[in-house]
Design a protein around this motif. Structure first.
Motif, PDB file in Angstrom:
ATOM      1  N   ARG A 242       0.821  -1.212   0.000  1.00  0.00           N
ATOM      2  CA  ARG A 242       0.000   0.000   0.000  1.00  0.00           C
ATOM      3  C   ARG A 242       0.858   1.266   0.000  1.00  0.00           C
ATOM      4  N   GLY A 243       2.165   1.088  -0.170  1.00  0.00           N
ATOM      5  CA  GLY A 243       3.053   2.249  -0.275  1.00  0.00           C
ATOM      6  C   GLY A 243       3.272   3.004   1.026  1.00  0.00           C
TER       7      GLY A 243
ATOM      8  N   GLY B 164       3.818   3.706  -6.908  1.00  0.00           N
ATOM      9  CA  GLY B 164       3.331   3.897  -5.540  1.00  0.00           C
ATOM     10  C   GLY B 164       3.542   2.675  -4.663  1.00  0.00           C
ATOM     11  N   LYS B 165       4.465   1.784  -5.065  1.00  0.00           N
ATOM     12  CA  LYS B 165       4.756   0.564  -4.294  1.00  0.00           C
ATOM     13  C   LYS B 165       6.249   0.521  -3.983  1.00  0.00           C
ATOM     14  N   SER B 166       6.604  -0.313  -2.992  1.00  0.00           N
ATOM     15  CA  SER B 166       8.025  -0.504  -2.686  1.00  0.00           C
ATOM     16  C   SER B 166       8.567  -1.709  -3.442  1.00  0.00           C
TER      17      SER B 166
ATOM     18  N   TYR C 204      13.167   0.137  -1.776  1.00  0.00           N
ATOM     19  CA  TYR C 204      13.068   1.452  -2.418  1.00  0.00           C
ATOM     20  C   TYR C 204      11.612   1.700  -2.803  1.00  0.00           C
ATOM     21  N   TYR C 205      11.206   2.950  -2.700  1.00  0.00           N
ATOM     22  CA  TYR C 205       9.832   3.317  -3.072  1.00  0.00           C
ATOM     23  C   TYR C 205       9.802   3.773  -4.527  1.00  0.00           C
TER      24      TYR C 205
ATOM     25  N   LEU D 186       6.355  -9.062 -12.696  1.00  0.00           N
ATOM     26  CA  LEU D 186       6.788  -8.835 -11.325  1.00  0.00           C
ATOM     27  C   LEU D 186       6.451  -7.414 -10.872  1.00  0.00           C
ATOM     28  N   MET D 187       6.635  -6.471 -11.789  1.00  0.00           N
ATOM     29  CA  MET D 187       6.435  -5.078 -11.429  1.00  0.00           C
ATOM     30  C   MET D 187       4.973  -4.656 -11.547  1.00  0.00           C
TER      31      MET D 187
END
Ligand code: SF4
Ligand code: SF4
Ligand code: SF4
Length: 521
Positions: free
Chosen positions: A228-229, A249-251, A243-244, A496-497
């Protein structure tokens, strides 16, 4: 005893060239996209130096990792950032998150390389590539910080960023200043990826349950569906290895190239490594003791305690219990051939980075040897004699101070670093005698607690090892796990992303401290 499987890693710092081939390999495969410009899942920094992000090792500044929990009955450490008050005040503004200034000064930049070959041919001056923002495209931006800012020791002097290196924190100002003087200067490279810790603070910090450690090989991942960032994993990881992504909006983080591991190939940065410093091999550990070991009172004991929970894959009792718990013969066989088990547990030459963060990393470093700083006198002044007349240099005379290495790799414990360095030096001297003097004398090995057969195996692995000896990969078989191989499901890096597909979200998750731990628990 609950036996778990873990992919282990060793980096031999004595051989790292600082060439950044590993960094480029990872960048090109995983983070060469919008929102990930500043991300380096693999980075190689020069030490002494402030690192990436700036001062990442200083937990007074970032409050990452765990701290010892001395409350009566406590059986696990506490998150450094965990308290109800902290949870409340950091909900919408987290003051200990690294800022862009800590990563990249004015933001990630590239250079106008196109100018090098497109400038007018009639110009008299050499064409130059000027700095350019990767985000806005603005040219001639000021460069104030970046990844590997102290490249090759540039800027490590007292007026530069060298004094920000947290590993000087045990030393007086005078001692640090003396070490940063030109004539005393020293340097080494520190390649860093996610440590795929046994007690990951990123997992413990995540309120959404998005960070998890997968059952089949202990790789730590972030489920993109669940993230949820909140970025608690960024502040929670003491190594700053999540890393964000400002675009999604995700890590995100290093995934140990698990789609490659699942097909028996080493990760990209391992395969690309020019210095052949990287080793990969499976380990077995006792999950029931993780929390207790991470809560060890004396941080100087953490390395030895960590070794205790890595199980001996040659022990018949461990083998029988592992089989009973469903661990395959293939994995057990790979554990017995694991170079990481040899280096961390058996030979005790590899050490975890900053064990005092209490995450129990699965990445271990062989500390670098360095030249003795003073000329050797005729008497015993700088030499320690051992039986048989062979000599080892006095480690106190090493160019890289032992106290510095102990702060980096031993939780301040100089003994574990000295043992590693003496064993490496003894092996070197043993081989020199054989090759140059034509004699085999094992007394120098015995003096540092090595047998001849251990020394020969060590020499093989550290100097000559072929691909299959450096990378012992136990692939997860579909019949061993609920998790079918990703490639069979058409898995790609882009999936994945993608928030819709998730990062191995179907993979079974290793239990954590016997329960899910969120911030404040
Ligand atoms: Fe998590 Fe990796 Fe940081 Fe360990 S190093 S706390 S596994 S992100
Ligand atoms: Fe990048 Fe793979 Fe290396 Fe991790 S293991 S740093 S994802 S190349
Ligand atoms: Fe060091 Fe290998 Fe990376 Fe080169 S590729 S910087 S030798 S870890």
């Amino acid at each position: 005893m609950r036996i778990k499987q873990q992919m282990g890693i060793t980096f031999n710092l004595d051989k790292c060239l600082g060439c950044q081939t590993c960094t480029i390999a990872c960048k090109n495969v995983w983070t060469n996209r919008e929102g990930a410009e500043y991300m380096f899942w693999n980075n190689v920094e020069t030490k002494p130096g402030a690192g990436y992000p700036k001062e990442w090792e200083n937990q007074n500044k970032y409050r990452g990792g765990w701290k010892q929990n001395s409350e009566p009955g406590a059986d696990a450490p506490k998150l450094n950032q965990a308290s109800k008050f902290w949870e409340m005040i950091s909900l919408f503004y987290n003051p200990v998150l690294p800022q862009m200034d800590d990563y990249y000064g004015k933001g990630p930049f590239t250079f106008t390389y196109e100018d090098l070959h497109s400038e007018e041919p009639t110009k008299y001056s050499q064409p130059v590539a000027r700095p350019k923002s990767q985000i806005t495209g603005e040219e001639d931006i000021e460069l104030t910080y970046g990844v590997n800012w102290e490249d090759n020791g540039a800027g490590t002097h007292e007026e530069g960023t060298g004094k920000l290196d947290y590993n000087f924190s045990d030393m007086s100002d005078e001692a640090r200043k003396a070490l940063l003087k030109f004539e005393n200067s020293f340097m080494m490279y520190l390649p860093r990826i996610c440590n795929h810790c046994l007690n990951p603070a990123c997992v413990g910090s995540c309120p959404s349950g998005a960070n998890y450690k997968r059952e089949e090989d202990g790789v730590v991942l972030i489920d993109q569906d669940r993230c949820r960032g909140w970025r608690y994993c960024v502040s929670g990881c003491p190594y700053k290895k999540t890393y964000y992504n400002w675009r999604t909006g995700k890590s995100e983080k290093c995934i140990l190239c698990f789609p490659r591991i699942e097909t028996g190939q080493p990760p990209m940065c391992f395969q690309a490594c020019v210095g052949r410093i990287r080793y990969l091999g499976p380990l077995l550990y006792d999950l029931d003791r993780v929390a207790e070991v991470a809560n060890t009172k004396d941080e100087k004991q953490l390395v030895e305690k960590h070794r205790e929970i890595i199980l001996n894959p040659f022990d018949p009792e461990v083998i029988a219990e592992a089989k009973k718990q469903g661990i395959s013969d293939q994995w057990l066989d790979a554990c017995r051939r694991s170079p990481v088990y040899k280096m961390f547990v058996e030979w005790e030459i590899a050490l975890p980075l900053h064990p005092e963060f209490r995450t129990l990393p699965s990445l271990f470093y062989i500390p670098p040897e360095s030249p003795v700083a003073t000329a050797l006198p005729n008497d015993r002044g700088t030499l320690d004699m051992v039986d048989g007349g062979t000599v080892l240099p006095n480690l106190k005379e090493f160019r890289i101070p032992i106290e510095y290495l102990a702060r980096l790799l031993g939780g301040g414990n100089t003994e574990v670093v000295e043992r590693s360095l003496l064993r490496q030096l003894a092996l070197r001297e043993f081989r020199r005698q054989e090759r140059v003097e034509g004699r085999t004398d094992t007394s120098i090995l015995e003096a540092v607690g090595l047998t001849e057969s251990q020394a020969r195996h060590m020499h093989r692995l550290l100097s000559l090892a072929h691909f299959h000896e450096r990378f012992v990969i136990a692939t997860a078989r579909s019949e061993d796990t609920d998790n079918a191989p990703y490639l069979e499901r058409g898995f790609t890096g882009f999936d994945l992303m993608s928030p819709s597909e998730g990062t191995g979200g179907q993979s079974r998750r290793t239990e954590f401290h016997g329960k899910k731990m969120g911030v404040g628990s």
